[in-house]
Design an enzyme around this catalytic site. Structure first.
Site, PDB file in Angstrom:
ATOM      1  N   ASP A 136      44.374  59.110  67.595  1.00  0.00           N
ATOM      2  CA  ASP A 136      44.966  60.034  66.631  1.00  0.00           C
ATOM      3  C   ASP A 136      46.052  60.887  67.278  1.00  0.00           C
ATOM      4  O   ASP A 136      46.197  60.925  68.503  1.00  0.00           O
ATOM      5  CB  ASP A 136      43.888  60.958  66.061  1.00  0.00           C
ATOM      6  CG  ASP A 136      42.922  60.243  65.132  1.00  0.00           C
ATOM      7  OD1 ASP A 136      43.310  59.205  64.559  1.00  0.00           O
ATOM      8  OD2 ASP A 136      41.788  60.728  64.975  1.00  0.00           O
ATOM      9  N   ARG A 172      35.124  62.782  68.849  1.00  0.00           N
ATOM     10  CA  ARG A 172      35.414  64.188  68.568  1.00  0.00           C
ATOM     11  C   ARG A 172      34.289  64.819  67.744  1.00  0.00           C
ATOM     12  O   ARG A 172      34.001  66.019  67.884  1.00  0.00           O
ATOM     13  CB  ARG A 172      36.755  64.307  67.849  1.00  0.00           C
ATOM     14  CG  ARG A 172      37.943  64.008  68.765  1.00  0.00           C
ATOM     15  CD  ARG A 172      39.236  63.864  67.996  1.00  0.00           C
ATOM     16  NE  ARG A 172      39.528  65.050  67.206  1.00  0.00           N
ATOM     17  CZ  ARG A 172      40.436  65.086  66.223  1.00  0.00           C
ATOM     18  NH1 ARG A 172      41.104  63.984  65.894  1.00  0.00           N
ATOM     19  NH2 ARG A 172      40.646  66.197  65.562  1.00  0.00           N
ATOM     20  N   ARG A 186      43.120  52.683  68.274  1.00  0.00           N
ATOM     21  CA  ARG A 186      44.038  53.578  67.572  1.00  0.00           C
ATOM     22  C   ARG A 186      43.661  55.024  67.884  1.00  0.00           C
ATOM     23  O   ARG A 186      42.611  55.497  67.426  1.00  0.00           O
ATOM     24  CB  ARG A 186      43.978  53.340  66.067  1.00  0.00           C
ATOM     25  CG  ARG A 186      44.367  51.926  65.641  1.00  0.00           C
ATOM     26  CD  ARG A 186      44.173  51.766  64.146  1.00  0.00           C
ATOM     27  NE  ARG A 186      44.521  50.411  63.708  1.00  0.00           N
ATOM     28  CZ  ARG A 186      44.403  49.995  62.447  1.00  0.00           C
ATOM     29  NH1 ARG A 186      43.932  50.813  61.528  1.00  0.00           N
ATOM     30  NH2 ARG A 186      44.745  48.760  62.121  1.00  0.00           N
TER      31      ARG A 186
END
Length: 247
Positions: A52, A200, A50
């Site tokens: 973002d 990140r 998944r």
């Protein structure tokens, strides 16, 4: 019911992320609409990961169960035709018929990600929303040294989102390399699976090391803290790419 593996490339800038959501258009829904237009049947697809909003992919993988068999190249070309006509920033790179035992998510052995930083005084024009612009010069060698502290099996509570839904904060990081080519700094990460915002979080923390604001020991202290508050700033999604899945 034939099962097909789809390798998907996309520009994540215009999407709310991979996963279908009520608050906007997702990559998953774009592909599902293309399949519906082709087959006249609603089909739910499962992705390998998944991503973002704003995160890109060169090698996202999904599987779809269709009611009849297709030549892989015909399926790929037909889906791409619809995606193109619809103005989607999504491309099916490859389609392949696979066994029913294949699962895009659960059959994955390793996932590979890339984070791109462009370190230069001038803002980005061509690379806007394709990389994280950092105006100061970064020490990529210090970043790489610090990155090796994170490789291995650890409790990554510090480096995961407070909204992460994973049952455990433990993950085994196989690779976290930092290299430079001119003004481009690349962070490459490999693991079987990642936590929400983990890469990140790594990138934002390692940028502090490149800036000279943190030393490698500060990264170790952040890891050992097992506290989200100890993490550096989360890097923007623009520079993150889902590159490849190993099966």
């Amino acid at each position: 019911m034939p099962r097909f593996r789809l390798t998907i490339e996309y520009d994540g800038s215009a999407y709310v992320g991979w996963q279908r959501q009520e608050n906007g258009h997702s990559v998953q829904s774009a592909v599902e609409k293309a399949i519906l237009a082709l087959t006249r049947e609603p089909v739910l697809i499962r992705g390998a990961g998944r991503t973002d909003s704003g995160v890109h992919a060169k090698g996202q993988v999904a599987h779809a169960d269709l009611s009849r068999s297709w030549k892989p190249e015909t399926l790929r070309n037909a889906l791409n035709a619809y995606l193109g006509q619809s103005g989607e920033q999504v491309s099916i790179i490859e389609a392949a018929e696979v066994s029913d035992e294949f699962d895009a998510r659960f059959s994955a052995l390793r996932r590979h990600y890339l984070y791109r930083i462009i370190s230069r005084p001038s803002p980005l024009a061509l690379e806007a929303k394709r990389a994280w612009w950092v105006s100061r010069k970064l020490d990529h060698e210090a970043m790489h040294e610090a990155a090796q502290i994170l490789v291995g099996h650890h409790d990554f509570t510090t480096f995961r989102s407070t909204h992460c839904q994973a049952n455990s904060p433990f993950r085994t990081l196989d690779r976290l390399d930092v290299t430079r080519d001119g003004e481009l700094i690349e962070i490459r990460a490999t693991a079987q699976s990642f936590l929400h915002n983990q890469i990140r979080s790594f990138a934002g923390t390692l940028k502090l090391v490149g800036d000279g604001k943190w030393a490698p020991d500060d990264v170790r202290a952040a890891l050992d803290a097992r506290d989200r508050k100890a993490c550096g700033p989360v890097a923007p999604p623009d520079g993150l790419y889902f590159m490849k899945v190993d099966y």
